[in-house]
Design an enzyme around this catalytic site. Structure first.
Site, mmCIF file in Angstrom:
data_model
loop_
_atom_site.group_PDB
_atom_site.id
_atom_site.type_symbol
_atom_site.label_atom_id
_atom_site.label_comp_id
_atom_site.label_asym_id
_atom_site.label_seq_id
_atom_site.Cartn_x
_atom_site.Cartn_y
_atom_site.Cartn_z
ATOM 1 N N ASP A 1 -5.188 63.420 16.383
ATOM 2 C CA ASP A 1 -5.143 61.975 16.516
ATOM 3 C C ASP A 1 -4.760 61.375 15.155
ATOM 4 O O ASP A 1 -4.695 62.063 14.136
ATOM 5 C CB ASP A 1 -6.495 61.441 17.013
ATOM 6 C CG ASP A 1 -6.359 60.140 17.796
ATOM 7 O OD1 ASP A 1 -5.378 59.402 17.570
ATOM 8 O OD2 ASP A 1 -7.242 59.839 18.612
ATOM 9 N N GLU B 1 -10.816 50.749 20.346
ATOM 10 C CA GLU B 1 -11.562 51.804 19.662
ATOM 11 C C GLU B 1 -12.932 51.315 19.184
ATOM 12 O O GLU B 1 -13.647 50.631 19.904
ATOM 13 C CB GLU B 1 -10.685 52.407 18.560
ATOM 14 C CG GLU B 1 -9.376 52.974 19.136
ATOM 15 C CD GLU B 1 -8.564 53.786 18.155
ATOM 16 O OE1 GLU B 1 -9.146 54.483 17.303
ATOM 17 O OE2 GLU B 1 -7.315 53.736 18.245
#
Length: 599
Positions: free
Chosen positions: A285, A490
């Site tokens: 990521d 997030e």
């Protein structure tokens, strides 16, 4: 041809073997490096043999750049790659998580939580097909989707990126992979990457594994569970992705029983690659290596060592690529990272590039540009919106239902923060990383759609924040009040309280005291619904984060189509009851998993 790898008629594995044998160490580690658009250039790609480039969330050529502008930029990067000794093309990755959502004018679909409410795998496959076309039109080749997390706690800031708390629904919705990549032929080997053609994009199943199961829903947190439950709840959707030939898997920022996924050799290599037979590549990521130690970015050499040796094949660096490449080279030369590990990674990357036809067709296909945001694509998004809507209440005190609303009503009040705000409708991961407010792209707000839906004789009065004076001398037939969450992504979306923001409950209460009221909740997850509020309102519709096509909402609330959506998650009564999900810890929900009225 003198080079097998340049022969499109040669078997993929023969092309991989031939090209790998010709590569230097610097060329190999370059392939394992993904850098951000803002630090990329044709020269940097050419000189450091960079294998792929990405746009971070919201990173674009310039404000309001359209698909043609994107294609021009990406082709410029590609030309740098094609000038290298071996001419290995890059692929360009984007966060196309609900349409090609970074690009102005693209079709924006409902976020995954809404698609989970549809239970419609074929619809999701079609959304993948449209998304792939719009991504390829922009010159990109790779979508960081689908997110196949199984969300177990709505306090998690990425809950809306999950289709459901239920593993079986998430498994059904992996049909997005086939939509993005195309349908593999009968007998295609499970775990082997597949891409049908130039209208398709590489998919990335993410975030491996357990990202939706962290303790208290903390983003990038710790999933505390046995391997058996990890496999049963969180790993299962990856099996479906592998059976559809998914080209890549993205590792999760989170941990499993205290072990960071990015450094977990057992899960990445022994399970995913060896046991499950995955032959595509595993990508990190964003800045994942910088997050392994405190302070951010420290112990970088050790971070490279532990992630590459765990089984990561491509590192989304994304900025410090020169430092990354220098340290990486040193680790290989010292023997701390073996050449066999490098060759395994590069073999996987090249396999995907050959499967994807990048060597034959490295540049954008301008013939696709006319399809971006076209009527057919927007109609599909509209269909997705109407199928995703969940009706939680219709009528009160035993009286007749409020819905469907009357298109010929004399005077209609429309109110609330989310009635005329395209940015709020779309949520995070839209135009910018976090999402934002206002007319952020082309689309139809709920208010726009109401004005279109009603008959000519109906008067629509819009007030963002009504006051008691709003009702003075007015005889409203009914009110439509749209409230909900602002955009977030997030960790910025982690929320231990889950109250309706912007004084949404107070606004609905004020209106519902005066006039029959439909409350439309625009949200990425269940929020606290006070009993007093539920009693006052006449009808309640959950619209999730519907995207750019607000007409899908009015299609259903005015009765042109029936409500079909069912809750993809359990709706809690209070946050102190969390986590709560069907089958295991579902005592006393406000609305059970699967609930949804018809009308």
């Amino acid at each position: 041809m003198d080079c097998v790898y340049k022969d499109p008629a040669a078997p993929v594995e023969a092309r991989v073997k031939d090209l790998l044998s010709r590569m230097t160490l610097l060329e190999k580690i370059g392939q394992m490096t993904q850098i951000e658009r803002s630090v990329a250039s044709a020269a940097a790609i050419r000189d450091r043999f960079i294998g792929s480039v990405l746009s971070g969330g919201g990173s674009k050529p310039f404000d309001n750049a359209n698909s043609a502008d994107w294609a021009e930029m990406i082709d410029g990067f590609q030309k740098g790659a094609l000038e290298t000794r071996l001419g290995i093309p890059i692929f360009y990755g984007v966060d196309a998580v609900h349409g090609n959502n970074n690009v102005y004018g693209a079709t924006i679909f409902p976020h995954n939580i809404g698609l989970g409410a549809t239970r419609d795998a074929d619809l999701v496959r079609k959304i993948g097909e449209v998304t792939a076309i719009e991504v390829r039109a922009s010159g990109a080749h790779y979508a960081f989707a689908p997110c196949v997390a199984v969300t177990r706690d709505p306090r998690w800031g990425r809950s809306y990126e999950s289709y459901s708390e239920d593993t079986e629904i998430v498994r059904k919705m992996t049909s997005l992979v086939t939509g993005l990549q195309g349908q593999p032929p009968e007998g295609h080997p499970k775990g082997y990457p597949f891409l049908a053609g130039r209208k398709n994009v590489l998919a990335s199943a993410k975030h491996f594994v357990g990202d939706g199961g962290t303790d208290k829903g903390i983003n990038e947190g710790n999933t505390i569970t046995s391997y058996e439950d990890l496999e049963r709840i969180h790993l299962a959707p990856y099996l479906d992705c592998l059976s559809q030939g998914v080209c890549s898997v993205m590792a999760s920022y989170s941990s499993w029983n205290g072990k960071r996924l990015h450094t977990d050799h057992y899960l990445l290599t022994e399970v995913l690659k060896n046991k499950l037979g995955f032959k595509g590549f595993i990508i990190s990521d964003w800045e994942a290596l910088d997050r392994l130690y405190v302070p951010h970015g420290s112990n970088y050499r050790q971070s490279i060592l532990s992630t590459i040796n765990a089984g990561i094949d491509i590192v989304m660096v994304p900025f410090r690529y020169e430092l990354f490449l220098d340290e990486f080279l040193s680790l290989v030369e010292s023997g701390e990272i073996l050449m066999s590990r490098i060759d395994d990674a590069v073999e996987r990357i090249l396999r995907v590039k050959f499967v994807a036809g990048l060597f034959e067709y490295p540049l954008a296909d301008s013939s696709l540009l006319e399809l971006v945001g076209c009527k057919a694509h927007r109609e599909l998004a509209r269909e997705a919106v109407r199928k995703s809507l969940v009706l939680l209440k219709n009528g009160k005190d035993g009286k007749k239902p409020l819905l469907p609303l009357d298109k010929k009503a004399k005077r209609i009040l429309v109110a609330g923060t989310h009635a005329d705000n395209l940015g709020f409708q779309c949520g995070g991961w839209t135009i910018t990383w976090e999402g934002t407010t206002g007319r952020i792209t082309e689309g139809t707000t709920i208010l726009d759609a109401i004005k279109e839906a009603v008959e000519d004789e109906a008067e629509v009065i819009y007030e963002l924040n009504p006051t008691p004076e709003t009702f003075s001398g007015q005889d409203f037939s009914f009110a439509i009040v749209a409230v909900g969450e602002g955009p977030y992504v997030e960790s910025g979306g982690d929320d231990p309280e889950l109250k309706i923001p912007f004084n949404g409950s107070e606004l609905v209460n004020l209106v519902a005291d005066k006039v029959p009221t439909l409350m439309i909740l625009v949200t990425g997850r269940p929020l606290v619904l006070e009993p007093r509020l539920l009693e006052k309102i006449d009808a309640l519709v959950v619209a999730w984060l519907p995207g750019s096509e607000g007409r899908g909402v009015t299609d259903v609330v005015f009765g042109d189509y029936a409500f079909e959506g069912r809750l993809p998650v359990t709706w809690f009564t209070s946050v102190d009851k969390l986590p709560i999900h069907a089958g295991e810890n579902s005592s006393d929900p406000l609305f059970p998993f699967g609930f949804g009225l018809s009308c």
